[in-house]
Scaffold this motif. Structure first.
Motif, short mmCIF file in Angstrom:
data_model
loop_
_atom_site.label_atom_id
_atom_site.label_comp_id
_atom_site.label_asym_id
_atom_site.label_seq_id
_atom_site.Cartn_x
_atom_site.Cartn_y
_atom_site.Cartn_z
N CYS A 273 26.53 75.40 -40.90
CA CYS A 273 25.34 75.38 -41.76
C CYS A 273 25.34 76.66 -42.58
O CYS A 273 25.48 77.75 -42.02
CB CYS A 273 24.06 75.37 -40.93
N LYS A 274 25.15 76.54 -43.86
CA LYS A 274 25.10 77.73 -44.70
C LYS A 274 23.76 78.42 -44.47
O LYS A 274 22.70 77.81 -44.64
CB LYS A 274 25.25 77.32 -46.17
N ALA A 275 23.78 79.68 -44.06
CA ALA A 275 22.52 80.39 -43.81
C ALA A 275 22.74 81.88 -44.02
O ALA A 275 23.84 82.41 -43.82
CB ALA A 275 22.04 80.12 -42.39
N HIS A 276 21.68 82.56 -44.44
CA HIS A 276 21.72 84.01 -44.60
C HIS A 276 20.57 84.57 -43.77
O HIS A 276 19.49 83.98 -43.72
CB HIS A 276 21.54 84.35 -46.10
N LEU A 277 20.83 85.72 -43.13
CA LEU A 277 19.81 86.28 -42.24
C LEU A 277 18.51 86.60 -42.97
O LEU A 277 17.44 86.65 -42.36
CB LEU A 277 20.34 87.55 -41.55
N LEU A 278 18.60 86.84 -44.28
CA LEU A 278 17.38 87.18 -45.02
C LEU A 278 16.78 85.95 -45.71
O LEU A 278 15.79 86.08 -46.44
CB LEU A 278 17.68 88.29 -46.03
N ASP A 279 17.36 84.79 -45.48
CA ASP A 279 16.83 83.56 -46.07
C ASP A 279 16.24 82.72 -44.94
O ASP A 279 16.94 81.97 -44.26
CB ASP A 279 17.97 82.82 -46.80
N TYR A 280 14.93 82.89 -44.74
CA TYR A 280 14.28 82.26 -43.59
C TYR A 280 14.48 80.75 -43.57
O TYR A 280 14.77 80.16 -42.52
CB TYR A 280 12.78 82.60 -43.59
N GLU A 281 14.34 80.13 -44.74
CA GLU A 281 14.43 78.66 -44.78
C GLU A 281 15.79 78.16 -44.30
O GLU A 281 15.88 77.15 -43.62
CB GLU A 281 14.16 78.13 -46.20
N SER A 282 16.85 78.91 -44.67
CA SER A 282 18.19 78.47 -44.27
C SER A 282 18.34 78.56 -42.75
O SER A 282 18.95 77.70 -42.12
CB SER A 282 19.27 79.28 -44.98
N LEU A 283 17.76 79.61 -42.14
CA LEU A 283 17.83 79.74 -40.68
C LEU A 283 17.00 78.66 -40.00
O LEU A 283 17.43 78.05 -39.02
CB LEU A 283 17.30 81.12 -40.26
N LYS A 284 15.85 78.42 -40.58
CA LYS A 284 14.94 77.42 -40.02
C LYS A 284 15.63 76.05 -39.98
O LYS A 284 15.57 75.34 -38.97
CB LYS A 284 13.68 77.36 -40.89
N GLU A 285 16.31 75.72 -41.07
CA GLU A 285 16.99 74.43 -41.15
C GLU A 285 18.10 74.33 -40.09
O GLU A 285 18.27 73.31 -39.45
CB GLU A 285 17.59 74.28 -42.55
N ALA A 286 18.83 75.47 -39.91
CA ALA A 286 19.94 75.45 -38.94
C ALA A 286 19.41 75.34 -37.51
O ALA A 286 20.01 74.66 -36.67
CB ALA A 286 20.78 76.70 -39.10
N ILE A 287 18.29 76.01 -37.22
CA ILE A 287 17.79 76.11 -35.84
C ILE A 287 16.97 74.87 -35.44
O ILE A 287 16.93 74.50 -34.27
CB ILE A 287 16.99 77.43 -35.68
N GLN A 288 16.39 74.22 -36.45
CA GLN A 288 15.56 73.04 -36.18
C GLN A 288 16.33 72.02 -35.32
O GLN A 288 17.49 71.73 -35.60
CB GLN A 288 15.17 72.40 -37.53
N GLY A 289 15.71 71.54 -34.28
CA GLY A 289 16.34 70.50 -33.45
C GLY A 289 17.30 71.05 -32.40
O GLY A 289 17.92 70.27 -31.68
#
Ligand SMILES: NC(=O)c1ccc[n+]([C@@H]2O[C@H](COP(=O)([O-])OP(=O)(O)OC[C@H]3O[C@@H](n4cnc5c(N)ncnc54)[C@H](OP(=O)(O)O)[C@@H]3O)[C@@H](O)[C@H]2O)c1
Length: 595
Positions: free
Chosen positions: A321-337
């Motif tokens: 999953c593409k995510a950056h530590l400073l991009d909350y939405e990207s982390l949220k999407e990866a962690i969801q579920g």
């Protein structure tokens, strides 16, 4: 797509491209020639002026051969494919008429696969379509369309989508044959492909755009579709051919747009054309874009992470999953579920500007997203060492000192300035504990010392450089310093054990042994006498630093048995050699041969 298309990786290889004169295939031929490949392009009629652009491509005179072939004429395909290292099967009628579509699509693909098997080519890349992926009326709108999705054949037939029907049957047939005949097959599934034409004729998807500009239609449909640039599609074909780990299907799509958005974009760029402004369906609500992921092909184009998809089980159970530590939405999407989170990402650097924000805010973002997703447990990789001085923070009771600095950054003292990595990790860990308390997150922390051992990734990380520099002649002396060392496998295992053990709580120091740098180099010199390993300490005035006492009992009580540090150092160097980061001196190679 960032992948480099200009290196001459194709030199000495011959590949066949079917339907070479078509829109996508012409781009594939162009990029292959640019990369040094020799290309055999099949066309139905080499003398037809509609194929004349091919011989004008750079490198074509020297390395392009046009072969007359028809998809339903096995012998013609066999002749074209014979002697090739790979095949790009792109030829297919792009029409809805089932009579004209089905046979060349299905039997043609079968013929190409059979000829490729007979010629024992290294890999076949087939241009399938999103039409073989997303035509499924039973898929809920929340489902993200990925490579595991298949179009429903009955639905395609009932809705008279014979193009999608044909592409699905052809792709399924190709997978069956690949299995039966042992052909290495990779499939590219593009959405609507648009972009500059190399060929003199206008292909079906370009007509899809042209009709909105030339007045052929007065309204636009209430429909959504994915779009992608033809150059990216061609490049995707080459990347999946060249990357040994590429496997399965690859969706190729930049974005899904409603037709209304397409005409709006066109009208902004080209207001001089009679572009429709009205939808043909004003009764029904506007169709919503479907969710999709193009992450698989994007990951392949970034070789730094390519080892991940090669791990056992990755094809079936790893999603990047593409995510950056400073991009909350990207982390949220990866962690969801997720049931749990292992938060290991952190910049291991001393530059305060690059270090502090991702470290501290990033950890806070992960904790907040984990709280929102109600995960069972978060395991945080903190640290116990600093690159400059081997501070075992918790044991030497320095955490308190640094934490008080963290609360009043203006009071940063000399030590904190010298140990910004340590400072950042301490502030981040403290923040995580605070948030865990506030948000009721079950948090467990692993505090490793210097982690060494075999590299799985192709790049060299900071702690491995710490060893590499003593072997490659980069330094002539060693520091008067002590540090704890631990094997990377033990650290990884510790993370899993603390996640899986319900009673695990608090912090876990992960260290096998404390060594003076001089002892590290003595071990290295015994194993690898062929390298110029320093024998002198840079500080000959002061007494040799003494190791501090520590305990690793808490993690041992959970069943971790540490790999000895000597083995860890040995495996680190072997891995550096095996991955090409550390040349093996000629002398050593010879001595291996003679023993
Ligand atoms: N364009 C898109 O948006 C898109 C999206 C997803 C997938 N695709 C797939 O991508 C591939 C190429 O599409 P394109 O847009 O580049 O189409 P194109 O320009 O129409 O090219 C199709 C090619 O297939 C050849 N062909 C058709 N029937 C043949 C037969 N019986 N024997 C030998 N060659 C035959 C054509 O040769 P002639 O020139 O001799 O007719 C032509 O070179 C197709 O497999 C298509 O399904 C396209």
């Amino acid at each position: 797509m960032p992948a480099n298309s200009s290196s001459l990786s194709g030199q000495g290889q011959t590949v066949c491209v079917t339907g070479a004169g078509g829109f996508i295939a012409s781009w594939i031929v162009k990029l292959l020639l640019e990369k040094g490949y020799s290309v055999k392009g099949t066309v139905r009629n080499p003398a037809d002026p509609k194929n004349s652009h091919l011989m004008e491509l750079e490198g074509a005179q020297e390395r392009l051969t046009l072969c007359k072939a028809h998809l339903l004429d096995y012998e013609s395909l066999k002749e074209a494919i014979q002697g090739c290292d790979g095949v790009f099967h792109t030829a297919s009628p792009a029409i809805e008429d089932p009579e004209q579509m089905m046979e060349p699509a299905v039997t043609g693909t079968k013929n190409v696969m059979m000829a490729a098997a007979e010629a024992k080519v290294r890999r076949v890349v087939i241009t399938s379509s999103i039409g073989a992926v997303y035509m499924d009326p039973n898929r809920s709108p929340d489902v993200v369309v990925d490579e595991s999705c298949w179009s429903d054949l009955e639905y395609c037939k009932n809705t008279k989508n014979f193009y999608c029907y044909g592409k699905t049957v052809a792709e399924q047939g190709a997978w069956d044959l690949a299995k039966k005949k042992g052909v290495d097959l990779v499939v590219v599934n593009p959405v609507v492909v648009i972009g500059p034409l190399l060929q003199p004729t206008v292909n079906a998807t370009t007509i899809h755009i042209l009709k909105y500009l030339n007045g052929a239609v007065r309204t636009y449909a209430n429909a959504v579709q994915g779009y992608v640039h033809v150059r990216d599609v061609a490049l995707a074909h080459i990347v999946v051919f060249e990357t040994p780990s590429a496997a399965g299907r690859y969706i190729c799509s930049e974005r899904v747009l409603h037709r209304g958005e397409v005409v709006e974009i066109l009208a902004k760029f080209f207001p001089e054309y009679p572009i429709p402004t009205k939808c043909s369906d004003e009764k029904n609500p506007r169709k919503q874009p479907y969710k999709f992921t193009n992450q698989k092909i994007k990951n392949l184009a970034d070789p730094k992470n390519s080892h991940l998809m090669e791990l056992e089980g990755a094809q079936e159970r790893l999603t990047l999953c593409k995510a950056h530590l400073l991009d909350y939405e990207s982390l949220k999407e990866a962690i969801q579920g997720c049931d749990g989170v292992f938060h290991t990402a952190s910049p291991a650097i001393e530059d305060p500007e690059k270090m502090m924000e991702p470290e501290v805010t990033g950890t806070r973002n992960v904790m907040t997203a984990a709280a929102e997703a109600k995960v069972r447990r978060v395991v945080l990789t903190s640290s116990t060492w600093t690159p400059t001085g081997a501070l075992m923070l918790s044991l030497m009771n320095l955490a308190g000192v640094i934490l008080s600095i963290a609360r009043a950054p203006s009071q940063l003292n000399e030590m904190a300035l010298q140990n910004l990595y340590c400072y950042g990790k301490t502030v981040a860990e403290q923040g995580a504990w605070d948030l865990a308390k506030k948000k009721g997150v079950d948090l467990v922390v692993v505090n490793p010392v210097v982690v060494l051992g075999p590299l799985l990734q192709p790049t060299v990380n900071a702690t491995t450089i710490h060893i590499l520099k003593y072997l490659n002649g980069a330094v002539k002396t060693y520091a008067n310093a002590v540090q704890g060392y631990v094997h990377v496998r033990d650290v990884a295992l510790a993370h899993i054990v603390v996640f899986e053990t319900p009673s695990a709580s608090g912090r876990y120091i992960c260290s096998e042994r404390m060594l003076h740098r001089g002892e590290v180099l003595e071990i290295l010199a015994k194993f690898f006498p062929e390298y110029p390993i320093p024998t002198k300490c840079s500080d000959e005035k002061n007494p040799r630093k003494q190791p501090y006492k520590f305990t690793n009992q808490k993690i041992k009580d959970l069943g971790i048995e540490f790999i000895p540090v000597k083995q860890c150092l040995y495996e680190t160097v072997k891995s550096l050699q095996e991955n090409g980061h550390l040349p093996i001196p000629k002398l050593a190679e010879d001595s291996v041969k003679t023993h």
